[in-house]
Design an enzyme around this catalytic site. Structure first.
Site, PDB file in Angstrom:
ATOM      1  N   ASP A  97     -25.282  32.769   1.590  1.00 48.11           N
ATOM      2  CA  ASP A  97     -24.431  32.014   0.675  1.00 48.11           C
ATOM      3  C   ASP A  97     -24.418  32.763  -0.645  1.00 48.11           C
ATOM      4  O   ASP A  97     -25.480  33.007  -1.242  1.00 48.11           O
ATOM      5  CB  ASP A  97     -25.023  30.607   0.525  1.00 48.11           C
ATOM      6  N   HIS A 156     -30.409  25.694  -3.289  1.00 45.44           N
ATOM      7  CA  HIS A 156     -30.772  24.889  -2.120  1.00 45.44           C
ATOM      8  C   HIS A 156     -31.376  25.737  -1.017  1.00 45.44           C
ATOM      9  O   HIS A 156     -31.000  26.895  -0.814  1.00 45.44           O
ATOM     10  CB  HIS A 156     -29.520  24.180  -1.584  1.00 45.44           C
TER      11      HIS A 156
END
Length: 297
Positions: A97, A156
Site C-alpha cells: 500500500d 495500519h
C-alpha cells in the site's frame, strides 16, 4: 518473525507498487482524464503480474481518501489541483500500500510536510519502538511546517487479505500504543492539511467491500455477489462491476449487510490535504520499505 516465502510476496507486491505508483503519478497532468489515468494504472498492475488490492484512489484538494472514478466519470485534472494517488497491489493476498501527492499548483511545502513526516517515521522503525512515539514524530514534522496532521486517519497493519489491522500508526502523539516487533508489516501514511486536521464523510461513495456472507434472492445481486466473493473481502469500485442492473444489485447487497461502503473523506471546503505512504516490514535492526526503490528511503 515472518516466513521467507511470505516476505518475498510482500517484496514483489511492493516492487510492482513502486513502479506503478511512479508511473501513475507521472500521468497526473492538467487536462488528463482521471478515469483514463486510473484505468491505465490498474491495467499496469495486472500486466506486471500483481493483483489490485483496492481501487486506485484519486483524492483531490480537500478530499483526503477513498475517491475513485465513477462509471462514466468525465472529470479531468486541473491546474492548481493537489492530487493524492493511493495504490495497492497484492500477491496471493499479501499487500503493498503506497501513496504520494502530485502538486499541480504551488504547494511544495505542504507536500514536503507529509513526505518528510513519513521519512522521519521510517527512520525510527525497529523492534521496541512504541507507535505513540511515531505519531509524535509525524505530528512534529507537519506542525513545524505550519500545517496540521489529520488526527483521525492512521497507518495500519497489513496481513493476508487484510488491509487494516494491528498495529495502528497514529499521525499525532498518543500515550502508549503498540510496541513494534520483528516481522510486523504495516503502512505508515501521514496526512498534512491546511484545514481542521479532522476529516469527515462526504455523500460520495464509490468503493465497497464484503463484510459478511448472507443469503441473497435477487438474481442480479446473486451474480454480483458471486463476482465480489473472488475479492476475498478486499475493496472494489462500483465501476469494476458496472452494468445495467449493478447499482440495484449493489444497493440490495448493502441492505442485506453483505457490503459496506467507504465514503470519500474530506477536510473543510477550500482546504488542501497532502499524503505520503509506504509499506514496511520490521527487521531485527530496522525495516524493509517494500514500496521504495531498493527497499530503502
Amino acid at each position: 518473525m515472518i516466513e521467507e516465502e511470505i516476505k518475498e510476496k510482500y517484496l514483489l507486491a511492493g516492487k510492482i507498487a513502486y513502479k506503478c505508483l511512479t508511473d501513475a503519478a507521472a500521468r497526473v497532468k492538467p487536462g488528463v482524464s482521471i478515469a483514463e489515468m486510473v484505468e491505465a494504472s490498474e491495467d499496469q498492475i495486472i500486466e506486471m503480474g500483481g493483483e489490485i488490492a483496492f481501487p486506485l484512489n484519486i483524492s483531490i484538494n480537500a478530499d483526503a481518501a477513498h475517491d475513485t472514478p465513477s462509471p462514466g466519470d468525465e472529470r479531468v485534472f486541473e491546474e492548481g489541483d493537489l492530487v493524492k494517488v493511493d495504490l495497492g497491489v497484492h500477491i496471493d493476498g499479501y499487500v503493498a500500500d503506497t501513496a504520494r501527492t502530485v502538486d499541480l499548483g504551488d504547494n511544495a511545502l505542504l507536500v514536503e510536510a507529509s513526505r518528510e513526516a513519513l521519512n522521519t517515521a521510517i527512520r525510527m522503525i525497529k523492534p521496541g519502538i512504541v507507535t505513540g512515539e511515531i505519531g509524535a514524530a509525524v505530528q512534529n514534522e507537519i506542525e513545524k511546517r505550519g500545517f496540521k496532521p489529520v488526527s483521525n486517519l492512521t497507518g495500519h497493519g497489513l496481513d493476508h487479505y487484510m488491509l487494516h489491522g494491528i498495529p495502528m500508526i497514529p499521525n499525532v502523539a498518543i500515550n502508549g500504543g503498540t510496541t513494534l516487533e520483528e516481522g510486523m508489516t504495516f503502512a505508515i501514511e501521514p496526512f498534512a492539511t491546511t484545514g481542521t486536521g479532522h476529516v469527515s464523510e462526504s455523500p460520495r461513495v464509490e468503493i465497497f467491500s464484503q463484510i459478511a456472507k448472507r443469503p441473497v434472492r435477487m438474481p442480479a445481486a446473486k451474480r454480483l455477489y458471486k463476482e465480489i466473493m473472488k475479492k476475498n473481502s478486499l475493496p472494489f469500485a462500483r465501476r469494476h462491476y458496472y452494468s445495467e442492473k449493478s447499482d440495484m444489485a449493489l444497493a440490495q447487497l448493502i441492505r442485506n449487510g453483505v457490503l459496506r461502503g467507504y465514503p470519500v473523506l474530506h477536510d473543510i471546503s477550500g482546504s488542501l490535504v497532502s499524503q505520503a505512504e509506504h509499506t514496511l516490514i520490521v527487521t531485527g535492526d530496522g525495516c524493509l520499505v517494500t514500496t521504495a526503490e531498493n527497499n530503502r528511503i
